[in-house]
Design a protein around this motif. Sequence first.
Motif, mmCIF file in Angstrom:
data_model
loop_
_atom_site.group_PDB
_atom_site.id
_atom_site.type_symbol
_atom_site.label_atom_id
_atom_site.label_comp_id
_atom_site.label_asym_id
_atom_site.label_seq_id
_atom_site.Cartn_x
_atom_site.Cartn_y
_atom_site.Cartn_z
ATOM 1 N N ALA A 1 -28.473 76.403 26.561
ATOM 2 C CA ALA A 1 -27.958 77.776 26.580
ATOM 3 C C ALA A 1 -27.296 78.115 25.241
ATOM 4 O O ALA A 1 -27.452 79.222 24.720
ATOM 5 C CB ALA A 1 -26.963 77.939 27.727
ATOM 6 N N MET A 2 -26.584 77.145 24.665
ATOM 7 C CA MET A 2 -25.934 77.380 23.378
ATOM 8 C C MET A 2 -26.957 77.476 22.248
ATOM 9 O O MET A 2 -26.748 78.190 21.267
ATOM 10 C CB MET A 2 -24.926 76.262 23.099
ATOM 11 C CG MET A 2 -23.796 76.187 24.107
ATOM 12 S SD MET A 2 -22.606 74.879 23.733
ATOM 13 C CE MET A 2 -21.868 75.521 22.242
ATOM 14 N N LEU A 3 -28.077 76.747 22.404
ATOM 15 C CA LEU A 3 -29.143 76.791 21.397
ATOM 16 C C LEU A 3 -30.124 77.932 21.644
ATOM 17 O O LEU A 3 -31.082 78.092 20.887
ATOM 18 C CB LEU A 3 -29.907 75.460 21.393
ATOM 19 C CG LEU A 3 -29.123 74.230 20.951
ATOM 20 C CD1 LEU A 3 -29.952 72.967 21.157
ATOM 21 C CD2 LEU A 3 -28.686 74.353 19.502
ATOM 22 N N GLU A 4 -29.899 78.683 22.724
ATOM 23 C CA GLU A 4 -30.763 79.808 23.099
ATOM 24 C C GLU A 4 -32.202 79.354 23.290
ATOM 25 O O GLU A 4 -33.151 79.985 22.812
ATOM 26 C CB GLU A 4 -30.677 80.931 22.059
ATOM 27 C CG GLU A 4 -29.275 81.508 21.910
ATOM 28 C CD GLU A 4 -29.202 82.642 20.894
ATOM 29 O OE1 GLU A 4 -30.185 82.812 20.139
ATOM 30 O OE2 GLU A 4 -28.181 83.337 20.872
ATOM 31 N N MET A 5 -32.363 78.236 24.016
ATOM 32 C CA MET A 5 -33.686 77.709 24.317
ATOM 33 C C MET A 5 -34.085 78.082 25.738
ATOM 34 O O MET A 5 -33.239 78.146 26.640
ATOM 35 C CB MET A 5 -33.691 76.180 24.182
ATOM 36 C CG MET A 5 -33.569 75.658 22.766
ATOM 37 S SD MET A 5 -33.541 73.844 22.733
ATOM 38 C CE MET A 5 -35.177 73.453 23.413
ATOM 39 N N ASN A 6 -35.372 78.294 25.937
ATOM 40 C CA ASN A 6 -35.923 78.561 27.267
ATOM 41 C C ASN A 6 -36.605 77.283 27.746
ATOM 42 O O ASN A 6 -37.700 76.947 27.295
ATOM 43 C CB ASN A 6 -36.915 79.723 27.204
ATOM 44 C CG ASN A 6 -37.463 80.082 28.580
ATOM 45 O OD1 ASN A 6 -36.982 79.590 29.595
ATOM 46 N ND2 ASN A 6 -38.477 80.933 28.607
ATOM 47 N N VAL A 7 -35.939 76.559 28.640
ATOM 48 C CA VAL A 7 -36.434 75.261 29.100
ATOM 49 C C VAL A 7 -36.580 75.285 30.613
ATOM 50 O O VAL A 7 -35.658 75.674 31.337
ATOM 51 C CB VAL A 7 -35.478 74.112 28.688
ATOM 52 C CG1 VAL A 7 -36.067 72.762 29.080
ATOM 53 C CG2 VAL A 7 -35.202 74.150 27.196
ATOM 54 N N ALA A 8 -37.737 74.874 31.100
ATOM 55 C CA ALA A 8 -37.965 74.781 32.543
ATOM 56 C C ALA A 8 -37.248 73.549 33.103
ATOM 57 O O ALA A 8 -36.911 72.617 32.368
ATOM 58 C CB ALA A 8 -39.457 74.701 32.830
ATOM 59 N N SER A 9 -37.050 73.541 34.429
ATOM 60 C CA SER A 9 -36.339 72.430 35.068
ATOM 61 C C SER A 9 -37.020 71.094 34.800
ATOM 62 O O SER A 9 -36.358 70.086 34.509
ATOM 63 C CB SER A 9 -36.237 72.669 36.580
ATOM 64 O OG SER A 9 -35.470 73.819 36.861
ATOM 65 N N GLU A 10 -38.374 71.081 34.877
ATOM 66 C CA GLU A 10 -39.065 69.818 34.639
ATOM 67 C C GLU A 10 -38.971 69.384 33.168
ATOM 68 O O GLU A 10 -39.063 68.200 32.845
ATOM 69 C CB GLU A 10 -40.531 69.914 35.059
ATOM 70 C CG GLU A 10 -41.361 70.967 34.347
ATOM 71 C CD GLU A 10 -41.334 72.318 35.049
ATOM 72 O OE1 GLU A 10 -42.253 73.125 34.796
ATOM 73 O OE2 GLU A 10 -40.394 72.557 35.845
ATOM 74 N N GLY A 11 -38.750 70.355 32.273
ATOM 75 C CA GLY A 11 -38.535 70.020 30.867
ATOM 76 C C GLY A 11 -37.214 69.291 30.669
ATOM 77 O O GLY A 11 -37.133 68.308 29.923
ATOM 78 N N PHE A 12 -36.168 69.781 31.366
ATOM 79 C CA PHE A 12 -34.879 69.084 31.314
ATOM 80 C C PHE A 12 -35.011 67.661 31.840
ATOM 81 O O PHE A 12 -34.468 66.719 31.266
ATOM 82 C CB PHE A 12 -33.836 69.839 32.142
ATOM 83 C CG PHE A 12 -33.358 71.116 31.516
ATOM 84 C CD1 PHE A 12 -32.812 71.119 30.241
ATOM 85 C CD2 PHE A 12 -33.445 72.321 32.208
ATOM 86 C CE1 PHE A 12 -32.351 72.309 29.657
ATOM 87 C CE2 PHE A 12 -32.994 73.495 31.645
ATOM 88 C CZ PHE A 12 -32.450 73.496 30.366
ATOM 89 N N ALA A 13 -35.730 67.508 32.944
ATOM 90 C CA ALA A 13 -35.890 66.187 33.550
ATOM 91 C C ALA A 13 -36.619 65.229 32.619
ATOM 92 O O ALA A 13 -36.263 64.042 32.523
ATOM 93 C CB ALA A 13 -36.626 66.304 34.883
ATOM 94 N N GLU A 14 -37.613 65.736 31.907
ATOM 95 C CA GLU A 14 -38.379 64.888 30.993
ATOM 96 C C GLU A 14 -37.507 64.404 29.834
ATOM 97 O O GLU A 14 -37.541 63.222 29.471
ATOM 98 C CB GLU A 14 -39.585 65.662 30.452
ATOM 99 C CG GLU A 14 -40.522 64.853 29.584
ATOM 100 C CD GLU A 14 -41.266 63.772 30.343
ATOM 101 O OE1 GLU A 14 -41.668 62.774 29.716
ATOM 102 O OE2 GLU A 14 -41.438 63.917 31.577
ATOM 103 N N ILE A 15 -36.735 65.307 29.262
ATOM 104 C CA ILE A 15 -35.868 64.924 28.146
ATOM 105 C C ILE A 15 -34.771 63.977 28.625
ATOM 106 O O ILE A 15 -34.483 62.959 27.981
ATOM 107 C CB ILE A 15 -35.255 66.167 27.480
ATOM 108 C CG1 ILE A 15 -36.355 67.072 26.922
ATOM 109 C CG2 ILE A 15 -34.292 65.765 26.364
ATOM 110 C CD1 ILE A 15 -35.858 68.421 26.438
ATOM 111 N N ALA A 16 -34.168 64.284 29.768
ATOM 112 C CA ALA A 16 -33.091 63.446 30.298
ATOM 113 C C ALA A 16 -33.575 62.035 30.596
ATOM 114 O O ALA A 16 -32.860 61.052 30.354
ATOM 115 C CB ALA A 16 -32.506 64.080 31.559
ATOM 116 N N GLY A 17 -34.797 61.907 31.097
ATOM 117 C CA GLY A 17 -35.333 60.599 31.429
ATOM 118 C C GLY A 17 -35.595 59.724 30.227
ATOM 119 O O GLY A 17 -35.744 58.500 30.363
#
Length: 330
Positions: free
Chosen positions: A186-202
């Motif tokens: 949100a601070m970087l003003e990025m549009n990320v889907a939920s599965e995108g967050f999960a992929e990066i977090a993993g």
Amino acid sequence: MTEERAMEAALRPKALSDFVGQQTVRRQLSLVLESSRIRGTASDHVLLSGPPGLGKTTLAMIIAAEMNAPLRISSGPAIQHAGDLAAILSSLTEGEVLFVDEIHRMSRPAEELLYMAMEDFRVDVIVGKGAGATSIPLELPPFTLVGATTRAGLLPGPLRDRFGFTGQLEFYSTEELELVLRRSSAMLEMNVASEGFAEIAGRSRGTPRIANRLLRRVRDWALVHRVDQVDRATAAEALEMYEVDERGLDRLDRSVLEALCLRFNGGPVGLSTLAVLVGEETETVETVAEPYLVREGLLARTPRGRVATDQAWRHLGLTPPDRHPDSLSG
């Protein structure tokens, strides 16, 4: 590098309520700080321990902000003489927070000076040398020392016991890292889907600092390739380009495993030999790659050296050799 540091600082939470994860430490620390505010005194000294990148520096900044006090930052390696520490302590103002990173790397004379400063808010400054040396007591205003260490076991007992609160930071779960990434995106003003967050977090090795770094790299990839929304496939493709695989292993990690499996049939191999094979310093292999590989069950330490586990062979797409179970003990 200046831009990277500025971005990393901007992503740090500024209040304890914004800090994600570390629920136990947060609750305990909140109680300590609230009690100090009610009493109108400086907080007890705080020791934060845990692996790099989990938020020790961020918590020190938050402690200063919550206490509405100025923050002084130093590090153990920078304090090699008692005089260095005396100069810092004598310039502190009342209630100021002194943050010492890697506090276990302070010199022994500086540690011994710190004992009295933490307990009695006083230091004895030695003037002169030899028989003519005199000790001048110097009163200090009440202050809060926040020490951070990645190796709490190296702290001397007398120093460790003088901290009123000790917080042990643990690795983050994937779900907690997703919350960190949502705030940062949100601070970087990025549009990320939920599965995108999960992929990066993993792929972030349970560490918020790594998660934020990977998020910025995915942002760069998406900008260059004109991708409007980061989904799982986009995140995976971007991180594969940066050589971060699905388990968070990077080039160094895979080099260690490949050296073990392909050159020495899984080991055991001595640490120094392993470091030469991957072209890195021994300390780099031991402190950067090895802890995560051991935690993931991909590498084992034995009395005879490092051994690749069956999981490591399978992760590299190889067939584990038949060997005696005792070879993976330890």
